[in-house]
Write an enzyme that holds these catalytic residues in place. Structure first.
Site, mmCIF file in Angstrom:
data_model
loop_
_atom_site.group_PDB
_atom_site.id
_atom_site.type_symbol
_atom_site.label_atom_id
_atom_site.label_comp_id
_atom_site.label_asym_id
_atom_site.label_seq_id
_atom_site.Cartn_x
_atom_site.Cartn_y
_atom_site.Cartn_z
ATOM 1 N N ARG A 62 0.828 -1.214 0.000
ATOM 2 C CA ARG A 62 0.000 0.000 0.000
ATOM 3 C C ARG A 62 0.860 1.260 0.000
ATOM 4 N NH1 ARG A 62 -3.282 -2.026 4.682
ATOM 5 N NH2 ARG A 62 -1.996 -3.861 4.346
ATOM 6 N N GLU A 99 4.732 -10.547 15.178
ATOM 7 C CA GLU A 99 4.129 -11.122 16.387
ATOM 8 C C GLU A 99 4.427 -12.635 16.444
ATOM 9 O OE1 GLU A 99 0.052 -10.007 16.680
ATOM 10 O OE2 GLU A 99 -0.222 -11.178 18.505
HETATM 11 P P1 AMP Z 1 3.712 -2.284 11.905
HETATM 12 O O1 AMP Z 1 4.974 -2.922 11.426
HETATM 13 O O2 AMP Z 1 3.127 -2.948 13.119
HETATM 14 O O3 AMP Z 1 3.839 -0.787 12.084
HETATM 15 O O4 AMP Z 1 2.629 -2.545 10.788
HETATM 16 C C1 AMP Z 1 2.593 -1.757 9.672
HETATM 17 C C2 AMP Z 1 2.167 -2.510 8.450
HETATM 18 O O5 AMP Z 1 1.098 -3.429 8.699
HETATM 19 C C3 AMP Z 1 1.654 -1.499 7.440
HETATM 20 O O6 AMP Z 1 2.247 -1.809 6.196
HETATM 21 C C4 AMP Z 1 0.164 -1.661 7.437
HETATM 22 O O7 AMP Z 1 -0.301 -1.664 6.136
HETATM 23 C C5 AMP Z 1 -0.131 -2.997 8.118
HETATM 24 N N1 AMP Z 1 -1.110 -2.888 9.236
HETATM 25 C C6 AMP Z 1 -0.849 -3.088 10.550
HETATM 26 N N2 AMP Z 1 -1.953 -2.944 11.305
HETATM 27 C C7 AMP Z 1 -2.953 -2.637 10.440
HETATM 28 C C8 AMP Z 1 -4.364 -2.322 10.605
HETATM 29 N N3 AMP Z 1 -4.954 -2.327 11.799
HETATM 30 N N4 AMP Z 1 -5.069 -2.034 9.500
HETATM 31 C C9 AMP Z 1 -4.470 -2.015 8.276
HETATM 32 N N5 AMP Z 1 -3.182 -2.298 8.057
HETATM 33 C C10 AMP Z 1 -2.418 -2.597 9.121
#
Ligand code: AMP
Length: 175
Positions: A62, A99
């Protein structure tokens, strides 16, 4: 009315996707709304217009959608960060913890040069693990991170704490 409230309304909450307990922020509903799409790119472009950026670095997948539109608007090039095994030429990789298990992201080794000023873009900041890995890749090639932009930030997950000293901007926050 709160700032960007109209834009926020175009994002759809999908509960229990991709697994139970997660509220997925679906940006496909924002993308198909022409005013919302334009507003999103315009706000990001205004924020970063004066930073003398050479490339927008977008995170699969995205981050590609918003990143390339933003690069076009800023009049700069675009560099993709992809999941393992997708980039055809010589790559640098970084593996980071999820996770459950790990994931690997890659960048073309010749995509950035020392001193290049870059802006990293993704759709959403959650725990910050993904973008932290991208920061490592970009810095590994010697480029300078002049900004990190997100459309959405889940502030309650404290992702910013993984990005100390970096200028992080998000349009819409969920507290
Ligand atoms: P993080 O590494 O935990 O910051 O997760 C970021 C990535 O996971 C991004 O590329 C987001 O597109 C996806 N992501 C994580 N949580 C969500 C959520 N609640 N809704 C949509 N996309 C998410």
């Amino acid at each position: 009315m709160k700032k960007f409230e109209t834009l926020k309304k175009t994002i759809r909450d999908v509960p229990d996707f991709p697994k139970k307990g997660i509220i997925f922020k679906d940006i496909t509903t924002l993308l198909k709304d022409k005013a919302a799409l334009k507003k999103t790119i315009d706000v990001l472009a205004t924020e970063f217009a004066k930073k003398k950026i050479k490339y927008v670095v977008g995170i699969e997948s995205r981050g590609f959608i918003f990143g390339t539109a933003l690069a076009y608007k800023l009049g700069v090039g675009f560099v993709p960060i992809r999941k393992k095994g997708k980039l055809p030429a010589k790559t640098r990789a970084v593996t980071y913890d999820l996770e459950y298990g790990t994931d690997t992201l890659e960048i073309h080794e010749d995509a950035l040069k020392a001193g290049d000023r870059v802006l990293i873009v993704d759709d959403l900041l959650a725990t910050g693990g993904t973008v932290q890995a991208v920061v490592k890749l970009v810095r590994g090639l010697g480029a300078k991170i002049t900004g990190i932009g997100f459309v959405i930030e889940l502030s309650f997950l404290n992702g910013r704490e993984k990005l100390p000293g970096l200028p992080v901007f998000s349009i819409i926050r969920y507290e």
